[in-house]
Scaffold this motif. Structure first.
Motif, short mmCIF file in Angstrom:
data_model
loop_
_atom_site.label_atom_id
_atom_site.label_comp_id
_atom_site.label_asym_id
_atom_site.label_seq_id
_atom_site.Cartn_x
_atom_site.Cartn_y
_atom_site.Cartn_z
N ILE B 34 -9.36 -7.38 -1.77
CA ILE B 34 -7.99 -7.18 -1.29
C ILE B 34 -7.71 -8.09 -0.09
O ILE B 34 -6.67 -8.75 -0.03
N LEU B 35 -8.66 -8.14 0.84
CA LEU B 35 -8.48 -8.99 2.03
C LEU B 35 -8.35 -10.46 1.61
O LEU B 35 -7.48 -11.18 2.09
N GLY B 56 -13.60 -2.51 11.98
CA GLY B 56 -14.76 -1.76 11.49
C GLY B 56 -14.83 -1.66 9.98
O GLY B 56 -15.18 -0.63 9.43
N LEU B 57 -14.48 -2.75 9.31
CA LEU B 57 -14.49 -2.70 7.84
C LEU B 57 -15.70 -3.41 7.24
O LEU B 57 -15.85 -3.45 6.02
N ARG B 75 -6.95 1.54 8.34
CA ARG B 75 -7.43 0.35 9.04
C ARG B 75 -7.27 -0.89 8.17
O ARG B 75 -6.93 -1.96 8.65
N LEU B 76 -7.52 -0.73 6.87
CA LEU B 76 -7.33 -1.87 5.96
C LEU B 76 -5.86 -2.28 5.96
O LEU B 76 -5.53 -3.47 5.98
N SER B 77 -4.99 -1.28 5.97
CA SER B 77 -3.56 -1.55 5.97
C SER B 77 -3.14 -2.32 7.22
O SER B 77 -2.31 -3.24 7.15
N ILE B 78 -3.73 -1.97 8.36
CA ILE B 78 -3.43 -2.70 9.60
C ILE B 78 -3.96 -4.13 9.50
O ILE B 78 -3.30 -5.09 9.88
N ALA B 79 -5.16 -4.26 8.93
CA ALA B 79 -5.74 -5.60 8.76
C ALA B 79 -4.81 -6.47 7.92
O ALA B 79 -4.58 -7.64 8.23
#
Lengths: 259, 246
Positions: B34-35, B56-57, B75-79
């Motif tokens: 995803i990233l 912290g991913l 946190r992923l969403s913020i990333a």
């Protein structure tokens, strides 16, 4: 001006579209509905039918063809219909339902790219499945190579267009992924009935065969059968397929919502 | 920023990163995929390692999205909102569902991003979050801006001032304290006395009490917070409205 922007952003990295297609392919592989029902099952059926000795006998009731010859076009229709109606609607609708399209609409990438990627991945699955069907059919069970390859290609392309258009309308109308799956299955069964999955078209009563000629998969099987046995498919069958494709593309366009 | 949003959505979206409150990602994609996918959407994306560490991913890269906890998804969403190195990042309820440690870490990340010159538009219900992170706060009450300003200015404007709470060693009369310039009001809650006012309130109150022969026990000092400001400025509860901060 603004329309062309949203379709083909000029400054976007090109690799973005490739990555989207790659990820949709990964998802298709991991969710595997399309692989099992659209690729695996038809090939399995082909092998089973090919192993039944009775299926290799030429029958007058089938117009002098073997049951195996009759079932090959039906399995081709099965591949296209299963991938279009079973595998494709889930992701198409759930992306809208879960807000994945909305999330994408906040990036430079237009959400339409994801839908395009899904259609591309499913088209590839159709091509792979049909390729396996034809190769296994010719190599293992001695189907004659199609006598009218051009006609066959045209028949298959139009069948894909018609079925994918129907599927896009389902995705446009359905509100939830479950609804889309139900609608897809509910469409799949009658269409496959008229394609002759349970009773081959040659054995259908006249009235039923008349109806079948004007259903998408009935027309598809007729056109594919003719091209395999040596004549260019009848114009009516091709026109029926083209008409379904056009009508349902319009329906999908009218009803589709991004959110 | 000189970009017409109608004409040029693609350029606009490469300048503005957004984290939406309710949005999912495909369940069977891995975090790393995803990233990588979202990174490919931008011409000049952020370095992945820094983002991954800050949020912290690192240990989750090969996990499917569906196996993440609520906080990890957040946190992923913020990333993803920061991955395009935006000029403006809109973060909607970014610390909702995070545990206290993750919340602190996220705050530090946001401060780091802010210090690099990115404008952050933060939508939150948490007044302490707004107080800590925001330079300017707009209180939104039923879709309207009820007040706008720095957190301290808003708290001040709400007339919160300071409060001294104590239990007196022996009874005394209110006017001993109300006579002071710093004191605005004196209130009694059972044994406890609550003095509201401004300036050097504590010193003034304690010194005056000592002079009157009263010892203040269990002294507590409260500063007016954004939360007080919200309640005063809207006259309502926090649950049914939102604070919108910049």
């Amino acid at each position: 001006m603004s329309a062309s922007w949203s379709i083909l952003p000029k400054h976007l990295p090109r690799r973005a579209f490739g990555k989207i297609v790659l990820n949709e392919a990964r998802l298709a592989w991991r969710l595997s509905v399309g692989l099992i029902f659209g690729v695996g099952l038809p090939v399995l059926l082909l092998v089973i039918f090919g192993e039944i000795p009775a299926f290799q006998k030429h029958k007058a009731s089938l117009g002098g063809l073997t049951a195996f010859n009759v079932y090959v076009p039906i399995l081709i229709a099965f591949v296209i219909a299963a991938l279009a109606l079973w595998s494709l609607p889930g992701p198409l609708v759930s992306y809208r339902e879960q807000g994945i399209l909305r999330r994408l609409s906040t990036t430079p990438v237009p959400p339409s790219w994801v839908l395009a990627a899904q259609v591309i991945v499913h088209l590839c699955l159709v091509v792979i499945a049909l390729f396996i069907l034809v190769v296994v059919g010719i190599a293992a069970f001695g189907i004659d190579a199609p006598k009218s390859p051009g006609g066959l290609l045209l028949a298959i392309v139009l069948s894909i267009a018609a079925l994918f258009a129907i599927e896009l309308s389902i995705a446009a109308v359905a509100r939830t992924a479950n609804g889309a799956a139900a609608l897809g299955s509910a469409t799949f069964l009658p269409l496959m009935f008229f394609a002759g999955l349970w009773v081959p078209r040659q054995l259908m009563p006249g009235a039923l065969q008349g109806i079948s000629n004007f259903t998408p998969l009935g027309a598809s099987v007729e056109a594919v059968q003719d091209s395999m046995q040596g004549v260019f498919p009848p114009a009516t069958a091709l026109l029926v397929l083209a008409a379904y494709a056009m009508i349902f593309v319009l329906v999908a366009k009218c009803f589709f919502r991004w959110e | 920023m000189g970009v017409d949003p109608q004409l040029n959505r693609e350029e606009l979206h490469s300048l503005v990163g957004v984290q939406l409150q309710a949005s999912a990602l495909p369940a069977k994609l891995r975090v790393g995929e995803i990233l990588d996918l979202y990174r490919s959407f931008y011409r000049d994306p952020a370095e992945l390692e820094e983002l991954i560490d800050a949020l912290g991913l690192a240990e989750k890269l090969t996990d499917y999205y569906r196996s993440l906890s609520g906080g990890q998804k957040q946190r992923l969403s913020i990333a993803l909102a920061l991955i395009g190195k935006p000029k403006i990042a809109v973060l909607d309820e970014m610390t909702m569902g995070l545990d206290p440690q993750a919340r602190r870490d996220t705050w530090e990340l946001i401060e780091g991003v802010r210090d690099r010159g990115v404008t952050i538009v933060l939508v939150t219900h948490y007044m302490d979050e707004a107080e800590r992170l925001c330079d300017r706060v707009a209180l939104i009450d039923q879709g309207r801006i009820a007040a706008i300003g720095s957190p301290a200015a808003l708290a001040e404007r709400a007339g919160g001032g300071k409060r001294v709470l104590f239990v007196p060693s022996r009874p005394f009369e209110d006017r001993v304290l109300t006579a002071l310039a710093e004191v605005r009001s004196v209130e009694r809650r059972g044994q406890q006395v609550v003095v509201t006012g401004t300036g050097e309130l504590v010193n003034a109150v304690i010194l005056t009490l000592v002079a009157a022969g009263v010892v203040a026990k269990e002294v507590k000092l409260e500063e007016a917070t954004l939360e007080d400001a919200f309640l005063r400025l809207t006259g309502r509860n926090l649950h049914d409205s939102e604070g919108d901060k910049e």
